[in-house]
Design an enzyme around this catalytic site. Structure first.
Site, PDB file in Angstrom:
ATOM      1  N   GLU A  78       2.268   0.150  -0.072  1.00  0.00           N
ATOM      2  CA  GLU A  78       2.107  -0.288   1.466  1.00  0.00           C
ATOM      3  C   GLU A  78       3.800  -0.491   2.085  1.00  0.00           C
ATOM      4  O   GLU A  78       4.393  -1.260   1.489  1.00  0.00           O
ATOM      5  CB  GLU A  78       1.220  -1.410   1.517  1.00  0.00           C
ATOM      6  CG  GLU A  78      -0.219  -0.931   1.049  1.00  0.00           C
ATOM      7  CD  GLU A  78      -0.826   0.150   2.000  1.00  0.00           C
ATOM      8  OE1 GLU A  78      -0.165   0.376   3.107  1.00  0.00           O
ATOM      9  OE2 GLU A  78      -1.734   0.451   1.697  1.00  0.00           O
ATOM     10  N   CYS A 141      -7.006  -7.319   1.687  1.00  0.00           N
ATOM     11  CA  CYS A 141      -5.726  -6.708   1.271  1.00  0.00           C
ATOM     12  C   CYS A 141      -4.743  -6.993   2.009  1.00  0.00           C
ATOM     13  O   CYS A 141      -3.479  -7.597   1.658  1.00  0.00           O
ATOM     14  CB  CYS A 141      -5.806  -5.269   0.882  1.00  0.00           C
ATOM     15  SG  CYS A 141      -6.914  -4.851  -0.582  1.00  0.00           S
ATOM     16  N   HIS A 165      -2.102   0.065  -3.122  1.00  0.00           N
ATOM     17  CA  HIS A 165      -3.516   0.223  -2.985  1.00  0.00           C
ATOM     18  C   HIS A 165      -3.738   1.514  -4.031  1.00  0.00           C
ATOM     19  O   HIS A 165      -2.858   2.353  -4.052  1.00  0.00           O
ATOM     20  CB  HIS A 165      -4.023   0.816  -1.569  1.00  0.00           C
ATOM     21  CG  HIS A 165      -4.687  -0.278  -0.750  1.00  0.00           C
ATOM     22  ND1 HIS A 165      -3.912  -0.507   0.613  1.00  0.00           N
ATOM     23  CD2 HIS A 165      -5.536  -1.111  -0.908  1.00  0.00           C
ATOM     24  CE1 HIS A 165      -4.596  -1.694   1.089  1.00  0.00           C
ATOM     25  NE2 HIS A 165      -5.822  -2.048  -0.031  1.00  0.00           N
TER      26      HIS A 165
END
Length: 199
Positions: A78, A141, A165
């Site tokens: 991310e 998350c 992820h």
């Protein structure tokens, strides 16, 4: 050198979460860095408190949070955490998130300090699909990703932190029309990514 790697416990009615299952199976040392493994609760606010305690105890150089992204077919480092939480799925305390900012005095977003392009490159070199993601969602998350960045800004400026992820495991999609990845391949991908982070 130390890297703290966290994985969430099962949530949303699932009996397993690939995040913590993969984290538990990581090597204890990667490229000369000690790997500290930590299970975190899928609970708004509480997950960040558990990580903060571990940072204070272990004093890692890096923090990598790992979470399940059901529906994704690739491993996705991310890029950005946003200062927003929302959604209708209750966390493991049974509470749905209150829609709004995570930190009222925090910036709109934080960018990761981890080398996400290099992470993607080494995962692909290992023969597995990966790409950078520009959204960590608005569930626990993203909240944990943002909170660790907030902690870094205010309390641990030497820290570098980020989030990855991962897809469902095959046993989670028996009755779902969704992609999956084997646990062995997820562990392989995370090991490669951590190697890039600590190099």
């Amino acid at each position: 050198m130390k890297i703290l790697v966290t994985g969430f416990d099962p949530f949303g009615g699932e009996k397993i979460n690939p995040a913590i299952e993969a984290v538990k199976r990581l090597p204890d040392m990667i490229n000369g860095a000690e790997v500290i493994k930590l299970e975190v609760p899928t609970i708004f606010g509480k997950s960040a408190a558990v990580v903060k305690d571990a940072i204070l105890k272990e004093k890692p150089d890096f923090v990598l949070n790992v979470g399940q992204a059901g529906g994704r077919r690739m491993v996705t480092p991310e890029r950005v955490a946003i200062n927003f939480q929302g959604g209708q799925t209750p966390d493991n305390s049974g509470q749905a998130p209150q829609e709004g900012p995570i930190q009222v005095d925090g910036p709109a977003a934080y960018f990761t300090q981890l080398p996400i392009k290099e992470e993607v490159a080494v995962i692909r070199k290992a023969g597995l699909p990966a790409q950078i993601s520009n959204t960590a969602g608005t569930y626990v998350c993203n909240q944990l990703f943002y909170q660790v960045q907030y902690l870094r800004e205010h309390d641990f400026p030497q820290l570098k932190a980020g989030f990855i992820h991962i897809p469902y495991l095959p046993e989670q999609v028996v009755n779902k029309n969704a992609p999956s990845m084997s646990l062995a391949d997820i562990v392989k991908a995370l090991t490669a990514a951590i190697g890039a982070i600590v190099s």
